[in-house]
Design a protein around this motif. Structure first.
Motif, short mmCIF file in Angstrom:
data_model
loop_
_atom_site.label_atom_id
_atom_site.label_comp_id
_atom_site.label_asym_id
_atom_site.label_seq_id
_atom_site.Cartn_x
_atom_site.Cartn_y
_atom_site.Cartn_z
N HIS A 56 0.77 -1.16 -0.15
CA HIS A 56 -0.02 0.16 0.11
C HIS A 56 1.11 1.24 0.13
O HIS A 56 1.52 1.49 0.80
CB HIS A 56 -0.84 0.15 1.31
CG HIS A 56 -2.13 0.89 1.00
ND1 HIS A 56 -2.96 1.26 2.19
CD2 HIS A 56 -2.58 1.75 0.19
CE1 HIS A 56 -3.80 2.26 1.77
NE2 HIS A 56 -3.21 2.44 0.65
N LEU A 57 1.05 1.85 -1.12
CA LEU A 57 1.90 2.94 -1.41
C LEU A 57 1.10 4.36 -1.21
O LEU A 57 0.11 4.54 -1.73
CB LEU A 57 2.52 2.88 -2.63
CG LEU A 57 3.48 1.67 -2.77
CD1 LEU A 57 4.08 1.71 -4.03
CD2 LEU A 57 4.63 1.65 -1.93
N LEU A 58 1.73 5.43 -0.77
CA LEU A 58 1.33 6.94 -0.82
C LEU A 58 1.98 7.39 -1.94
O LEU A 58 3.29 7.65 -1.83
CB LEU A 58 1.44 7.35 0.63
CG LEU A 58 1.19 8.66 0.73
CD1 LEU A 58 -0.42 9.24 0.45
CD2 LEU A 58 1.72 9.26 2.03
N ILE B 217 -0.70 -4.25 -5.47
CA ILE B 217 -0.28 -3.00 -5.16
C ILE B 217 -1.29 -1.89 -5.09
O ILE B 217 -2.13 -1.73 -6.27
CB ILE B 217 0.76 -2.53 -6.11
CG1 ILE B 217 2.19 -3.23 -5.85
CG2 ILE B 217 1.32 -0.89 -5.71
CD1 ILE B 217 3.43 -2.84 -6.77
N ARG B 218 -1.51 -1.21 -4.09
CA ARG B 218 -2.63 -0.10 -3.82
C ARG B 218 -1.88 1.11 -3.69
O ARG B 218 -1.03 1.34 -3.15
CB ARG B 218 -3.67 -0.32 -2.69
CG ARG B 218 -4.49 -1.52 -3.04
CD ARG B 218 -5.48 -1.62 -1.65
NE ARG B 218 -4.71 -1.86 -0.42
CZ ARG B 218 -4.90 -1.49 0.66
NH1 ARG B 218 -5.82 -0.53 1.04
NH2 ARG B 218 -4.03 -1.79 1.92
N VAL B 219 -2.26 2.41 -4.30
CA VAL B 219 -1.78 3.68 -4.37
C VAL B 219 -2.83 4.61 -3.81
O VAL B 219 -3.91 4.51 -4.73
CB VAL B 219 -1.00 3.89 -5.56
CG1 VAL B 219 -0.53 5.34 -5.47
CG2 VAL B 219 0.13 3.06 -6.11
N ASP B 220 -2.52 5.38 -2.93
CA ASP B 220 -3.39 6.61 -2.87
C ASP B 220 -2.57 7.81 -3.03
O ASP B 220 -1.46 7.76 -2.87
CB ASP B 220 -3.71 6.73 -1.23
CG ASP B 220 -4.62 5.50 -0.64
OD1 ASP B 220 -5.15 4.84 -1.35
OD2 ASP B 220 -4.66 5.38 0.49
N THR B 221 -3.25 8.83 -3.34
CA THR B 221 -2.37 10.03 -3.82
C THR B 221 -2.63 11.10 -3.26
O THR B 221 -4.02 11.73 -2.91
CB THR B 221 -2.67 10.34 -5.46
OG1 THR B 221 -2.39 9.22 -6.34
CG2 THR B 221 -1.82 11.36 -6.07
#
Length: 236
Positions: free
Chosen positions: A119-121, A137-141
């Motif tokens: 889980h990436l920022l 892979i999950r991404v929050d922006t």
């Protein structure tokens, strides 16, 4: 060796402080440098989420560390996956540890992490490339900065109408150059592009004389490519 007047002019359009650095390097290489920043970068208000929710940070530009402000300090326990060396250096100076450093854009960097549950920022600017996320892979922006447009100067428009080489350091620069060429009715076919990565080439669109991509996403590689293009004989 070609005499100086036989070199095609090189146009740089990245924002400061990068513009002056690239211009100085290019002039030291004997190139005929023109252009000015087509945008300035300004910070955008943002909130840092809890670092415990994430496995790492994804960063595509050193502007994140230039404009992110004090709130970045909350996130320094997370490793930074940086698009290239300059961004990795900026991360270290801001007190972060660097996990991975990419060699060909953020998408390649993400693809290298494929097969892992992460889980990436993503810390980014308003103009950013769209990423295809690998499984797991999950991404929050979070948006930390934006580009404020500037216009093409009159003397640069006059020179560009006759042709030359444009070096593009980012997708934001590609967008701005397209807009300004269309706005002033300039002929793309007279201009060759040197671009920092394949995604920037995509964003630059069609109709240019030629589009060449640097071997690696760094200023020195981009300027070496631009130098070769400036020396090519337009008849050849």
């Amino acid at each position: 060796a070609l005499r100086i007047h036989e070199l095609k002019p090189l146009f740089l359009f990245r924002p400061e402080p990068g513009w002056s650095v690239s211009a100085q390097t290019a002039r030291a290489m004997g190139l005929d440098v023109h252009g000015s920043p087509l945008f300035t970068i300004e910070p955008v208000p943002w909130d840092a989420p809890s670092p415990t929710d994430y496995d790492g940070i994804l960063v595509g530009s050193a502007n994140v560390f230039r404009h992110g402000g004090k709130k970045l300090e909350k996130l320094t326990k997370l490793p930074v996956h940086a698009v290239g060396e300059a961004t990795a250096d900026a991360a270290r100076r801001a007190g972060f540890l660097v996990g991975r450093t990419g060699r060909g854009g953020l998408q390649n960097l993400l693809d290298d992490l494929d097969g892992r549950e992460l889980h990436l920022l993503r810390l980014a600017g308003e103009d950013r490339v769209t990423l295809r996320l690998p499984d797991g892979i999950r991404v929050d922006t979070r948006i930390l900065y934006r580009a404020v447009p500037e216009g093409l100067r009159k003397e640069d428009r006059a020179l560009l109408a006759r042709g030359g080489v444009v070096a593009l350091h980012s997708g934001a620069a590609a967008e701005r150059v397209k807009v300004e060429f269309d706005r002033h009715g300039l002929d793309r076919a007279r201009v060759d592009l040197a671009v920092i990565g394949p995604r920037v080439a995509e964003m630059a669109g069609e109709g240019w004389g030629a589009v060449h991509t640097a071997d690696a996403p760094g200023d020195s590689e981009l300027l070496a490519l631009a130098q070769a293009l400036c020396k090519t004989d337009p008849e050849g």
